[in-house]
Design a protein around this motif. Sequence first.
Motif, PDB file in Angstrom:
ATOM      1  N   ALA A   1       5.737  11.159   2.654  1.00 58.53           N
ATOM      2  CA  ALA A   1       5.884  12.592   2.906  1.00 58.53           C
ATOM      3  C   ALA A   1       5.079  12.983   4.134  1.00 58.53           C
ATOM      4  O   ALA A   1       3.885  12.656   4.242  1.00 58.53           O
ATOM      5  CB  ALA A   1       5.422  13.402   1.698  1.00 58.53           C
ATOM      6  N   ALA A   2       5.714  13.674   5.073  1.00 60.35           N
ATOM      7  CA  ALA A   2       5.014  14.110   6.287  1.00 60.35           C
ATOM      8  C   ALA A   2       3.794  14.947   5.955  1.00 60.35           C
ATOM      9  O   ALA A   2       2.732  14.809   6.591  1.00 60.35           O
ATOM     10  CB  ALA A   2       5.977  14.888   7.181  1.00 60.35           C
ATOM     11  N   GLU A   3       3.919  15.838   4.975  1.00 64.00           N
ATOM     12  CA  GLU A   3       2.820  16.748   4.670  1.00 64.00           C
ATOM     13  C   GLU A   3       1.585  16.010   4.160  1.00 64.00           C
ATOM     14  O   GLU A   3       0.464  16.507   4.309  1.00 64.00           O
ATOM     15  CB  GLU A   3       3.268  17.796   3.659  1.00 64.00           C
ATOM     16  CG  GLU A   3       4.340  18.743   4.191  1.00 64.00           C
ATOM     17  CD  GLU A   3       3.922  19.460   5.469  1.00 64.00           C
ATOM     18  OE1 GLU A   3       2.742  19.882   5.557  1.00 64.00           O
ATOM     19  OE2 GLU A   3       4.759  19.600   6.379  1.00 64.00           O
TER      20      GLU A   3
ATOM     21  N   ALA B   1       8.739  12.868  13.524  1.00 59.07           N
ATOM     22  CA  ALA B   1       8.921  11.442  13.244  1.00 59.07           C
ATOM     23  C   ALA B   1       9.498  11.227  11.849  1.00 59.07           C
ATOM     24  O   ALA B   1      10.395  10.399  11.654  1.00 59.07           O
ATOM     25  CB  ALA B   1       7.585  10.709  13.390  1.00 59.07           C
ATOM     26  N   PHE B   2       9.023  11.991  10.871  1.00 50.94           N
ATOM     27  CA  PHE B   2       9.470  11.790   9.494  1.00 50.94           C
ATOM     28  C   PHE B   2      10.901  12.279   9.264  1.00 50.94           C
ATOM     29  O   PHE B   2      11.503  11.938   8.238  1.00 50.94           O
ATOM     30  CB  PHE B   2       8.503  12.460   8.526  1.00 50.94           C
ATOM     31  CG  PHE B   2       7.369  11.566   8.114  1.00 50.94           C
ATOM     32  CD1 PHE B   2       7.331  10.997   6.853  1.00 50.94           C
ATOM     33  CD2 PHE B   2       6.348  11.268   8.997  1.00 50.94           C
ATOM     34  CE1 PHE B   2       6.298  10.153   6.474  1.00 50.94           C
ATOM     35  CE2 PHE B   2       5.301  10.433   8.643  1.00 50.94           C
ATOM     36  CZ  PHE B   2       5.274   9.861   7.377  1.00 50.94           C
ATOM     37  N   LYS B   3      11.461  13.029  10.191  1.00 46.31           N
ATOM     38  CA  LYS B   3      12.867  13.425  10.060  1.00 46.31           C
ATOM     39  C   LYS B   3      13.800  12.224  10.198  1.00 46.31           C
ATOM     40  O   LYS B   3      14.962  12.276   9.783  1.00 46.31           O
ATOM     41  CB  LYS B   3      13.216  14.502  11.077  1.00 46.31           C
ATOM     42  CG  LYS B   3      12.574  15.851  10.779  1.00 46.31           C
ATOM     43  CD  LYS B   3      12.897  16.894  11.824  1.00 46.31           C
ATOM     44  CE  LYS B   3      12.193  18.208  11.494  1.00 46.31           C
ATOM     45  NZ  LYS B   3      12.480  19.261  12.507  1.00 46.31           N
ATOM     46  N   PHE B   4      13.296  11.127  10.770  1.00 40.51           N
ATOM     47  CA  PHE B   4      14.092   9.906  10.898  1.00 40.51           C
ATOM     48  C   PHE B   4      13.821   8.914   9.778  1.00 40.51           C
ATOM     49  O   PHE B   4      14.448   7.850   9.735  1.00 40.51           O
ATOM     50  CB  PHE B   4      13.801   9.220  12.234  1.00 40.51           C
ATOM     51  CG  PHE B   4      14.307   9.943  13.448  1.00 40.51           C
ATOM     52  CD1 PHE B   4      15.662  10.037  13.687  1.00 40.51           C
ATOM     53  CD2 PHE B   4      13.426  10.519  14.353  1.00 40.51           C
ATOM     54  CE1 PHE B   4      16.145  10.683  14.816  1.00 40.51           C
ATOM     55  CE2 PHE B   4      13.893  11.172  15.478  1.00 40.51           C
ATOM     56  CZ  PHE B   4      15.252  11.255  15.719  1.00 40.51           C
TER      57      PHE B   4
ATOM     58  N   GLY C   1       0.761  -1.226   0.000  1.00 38.01           N
ATOM     59  CA  GLY C   1       0.000   0.000   0.000  1.00 38.01           C
ATOM     60  C   GLY C   1       0.794   1.279   0.000  1.00 38.01           C
ATOM     61  O   GLY C   1       0.214   2.363  -0.072  1.00 38.01           O
ATOM     62  N   VAL C   2       2.108   1.197   0.069  1.00 41.32           N
ATOM     63  CA  VAL C   2       2.928   2.395   0.226  1.00 41.32           C
ATOM     64  C   VAL C   2       3.378   2.916  -1.135  1.00 41.32           C
ATOM     65  O   VAL C   2       4.026   2.205  -1.906  1.00 41.32           O
ATOM     66  CB  VAL C   2       4.165   2.124   1.102  1.00 41.32           C
ATOM     67  CG1 VAL C   2       5.008   3.389   1.230  1.00 41.32           C
ATOM     68  CG2 VAL C   2       3.743   1.643   2.482  1.00 41.32           C
TER      69      VAL C   2
END
Length: 474
Positions: free
Chosen positions: A42-44, A319-322, A35-36
């Motif tokens: 993307a965080a946004e 979280a998405f920075k990692f 599903g990805v």
Amino acid sequence: MTCLRFPLTVLLALAALPSFARETPSAPAGLGVPGVGEQQLAAEFWIARQAHVNRVVLDREEILAQNAKLMREDQSMHDLRNLPPGLDRQRVSGWIENLADAPQSPLYDVDGKPVATEVLQAILANRNLHAIPESQATRYGLVVERADLRGFPSRLRVFRSDDDTDIDRFQESAEFPGTPLVIAHESADAEWWFVVSPRYAAWIEKRHVAIGSADQVFGYADKTPYRIVTGASVRTVFTREAPAVSGLQLDMGVRVPVLAAWPPDTPVNGQHSYTAHVIELPTRAADGSLAFAPALLQKNADSAADYLPLTRANIIRQAFKFLGERYGWGHAYNARDCSGFVAEVYRSMGVLMPRNTSDQGVSPAFGKRKFTDADDRALRYKAARATRVGDLIYIPGHVMLAIGSLKGDPWVIHDTTGISYRSTGGSLTRATLNSVSVTPLVPLLFNDQDSYIDRMRSIVRIRPPSATEAPTLQ
């Protein structure tokens, strides 16, 4: 610091599953995770799907109250400021012996060769237990650079199988510059301290610790003004004049004092400071004593003048920075594991958490929905679908952070070795991820009988400490 390492042979009886668990999304070409697509990375994308995304979940006073409750009520935490002025033998030996048991099964080194019994015996002897005094003065120190915490006073990396070089069984955690410690014991080879930090007690190499008075140590921790590292990690500016503070890594959530009164016309380690923040860092003198030195942190580095507001948007962004960082059991590989990942995301917003999943998921400081064997699959699925951004989903040995839902089903970001799931055609698929990854929750399989949702132990929701009721998650 348990984080789940899933078996490669994972089977699930499809006939026993309700329809929601059988409808596993197919994996798009080129990504290989169910599903990805690129947009889910993307965080946004996730922020845009949330209502009231910038509403403050807890304000600073509420966070401080929750942190105080954590230190007061959670037995996994250590309130260093309220330790007695002296430590007795029973307390110190208890810390050391409760950390790790003597190995009972074969261990292998990085080359896949068995570790000899006499080598393990020497490592155990290096704990120097017989030399723990009946009483000793409580000593304090500060961590001067990111350093591993070990289960035993040894640099030897050991593994449970001859084909595994990822999960070092002596690796426990890591500490970061400026972390206060209590120094409780010295190894027989005089190269290690057994230390107690606010969140852990383990062995650390002495070269990473500087010894100071309680006033020095806690004075540094409380000093204002300060900067909070809000990037996954940043580094101080290179300087050959002061190697101890040159290119020093500071991880997300680390707090460093700012020398706001530094004269603007006075260079810092040979460099003008107008493009950087002048910060103060602990250093270790030749005799092991604590000193402090100025360093530069570039103004364009990812840091902030205070902890970030605790909002859903910030939880997702942090979280998405990692995303994509290599999985590191016990903070190995200069990275982090599942519990370290979620703790450092929340630390950037001022929220303290226990170190390990086993403690995080049951901590009395947090609101939670616990699950027992009496909770059936339908109830668990309903609770999973009711999660909010920032909720922490615990299964045995693993934690995931909820980031939203698609078509009503929850999605998570987590630091994981890998996942297993059924493809659209029904065949078993294993994805070795070894990184901070975004996945849907529903398709993930725990073992040959259960899905992740079947094995949920708790869902933790960070909320005001005055709210005593458990989150309904309905």
